[in-house]
Design a protein around this motif. Sequence first.
Motif, PDB file in Angstrom:
ATOM      1  N   GLN A  35      16.674  -5.487  56.188  1.00  0.00           N
ATOM      2  CA  GLN A  35      16.097  -4.165  55.989  1.00  0.00           C
ATOM      3  C   GLN A  35      14.605  -4.243  55.657  1.00  0.00           C
ATOM      4  O   GLN A  35      13.814  -3.416  56.129  1.00  0.00           O
ATOM      5  N   GLN A  36      14.207  -5.240  54.858  1.00  0.00           N
ATOM      6  CA  GLN A  36      12.794  -5.407  54.526  1.00  0.00           C
ATOM      7  C   GLN A  36      11.971  -5.735  55.763  1.00  0.00           C
ATOM      8  O   GLN A  36      10.874  -5.192  55.961  1.00  0.00           O
ATOM      9  N   ARG A  39      11.673  -2.517  57.931  1.00  0.00           N
ATOM     10  CA  ARG A  39      10.699  -1.551  57.401  1.00  0.00           C
ATOM     11  C   ARG A  39       9.272  -1.985  57.690  1.00  0.00           C
ATOM     12  O   ARG A  39       8.420  -1.177  58.066  1.00  0.00           O
ATOM     13  N   ASP A  43       6.492  -0.008  59.962  1.00  0.00           N
ATOM     14  CA  ASP A  43       5.192   0.385  59.397  1.00  0.00           C
ATOM     15  C   ASP A  43       4.042  -0.122  60.267  1.00  0.00           C
ATOM     16  O   ASP A  43       3.042   0.587  60.461  1.00  0.00           O
TER      17      ASP A  43
END
Length: 360
Positions: A35-36, A39, A43
Amino acid sequence: MSTPTETLAYREGGAGRLRLNRPKALNALNLPMVQQMTRALLDWREDRGVRLILIDHAEGRGFCAGGDVVTIARSAQGHGAAGQAFFFQEYRLNHLMYTYPKPGVVFMDGVTMGGGVGIACPCRYRVVTERTMFAMPETAIGLFPDVGGGRYLSRLRGRAAQYLALTGARLDGADCIALGLANYFIPSERLDALKAELCATPEKVESILAGAAVAPPLAKIVDQLPLIDRLFASDDYEEILAALETDGSDWALKQLDTLRPKSPTACKVSLRMLVESPRQPHFVDEMRMEFGIAARMFRHPDFGEGVRALLIDKDNQPIWNPATPEGVTAAMVDGFFQPLPASQAWTPLPAPTFDNAAGD
């Protein structure tokens, strides 16, 4: 549990940097790490200051040893929601990387297996070193080469895909170059300076990589390819085993010894996947198919048993069900490839809208 420091995501110069930082687990991926990474990539996708993505590991001897299969296996003993969520989000990350509009450079310096392959192969520039150890060893734990493995392996020359998928054979950096799984062989001692140069001048990525690369050593697998093409020629697992036994050479008998401890179900599913993967029009279709297989396989008794035998109890004595290739029927294999109900099927991340692109 994961902490933000298990995935380091930051900008350096004109590059977005993703650094795996879970060295005690050989940087095996868990759900928060996936998930990190997702993201950060979302971005940076519309950030014009990010020209290039660099993916490596911060410390330790492994780039990425795969997914956190122990946690997934324990999930499967209950209702399996955690395992289902992991595969769903991992495949979304794989698809995001495969379709990402900005070039990526991955440094496969050390152990690169399973899930590590899934985040390496989508990158345009794939760097190996003298420390690279690349493998898709899933059949040993009752799984199949997923995370896009069907697409990457099935496009290799000859019958290399069938050999690698069934045996989980380990490749070094020179082997990866020879098969087209990597495109730059760079000594590990040059990597730190190379990464700094890429961050400073990302627009020169190809010339920088070419300038740092060296000719790889002779690839051991090249001499094995004629044997692989002949002895792994069939899409029928029993026929492959029979060919190896009939050949009787030292190399063939070694492959038999390697295959005997593998899950018969996983081996047959892997062979079938390599037939079906080239028929998938797009990577999104590949991911949808692989998720359907994975959603069933991680709940199959062989997965939990394989993880127990190899990674938990470490007795290396898995008891497969069925125990023999002959016991795994065509109907059983077909069952893994049935489409999931719409409510359970995999879907990619929503496409970007670029509503503000004109005003940037």
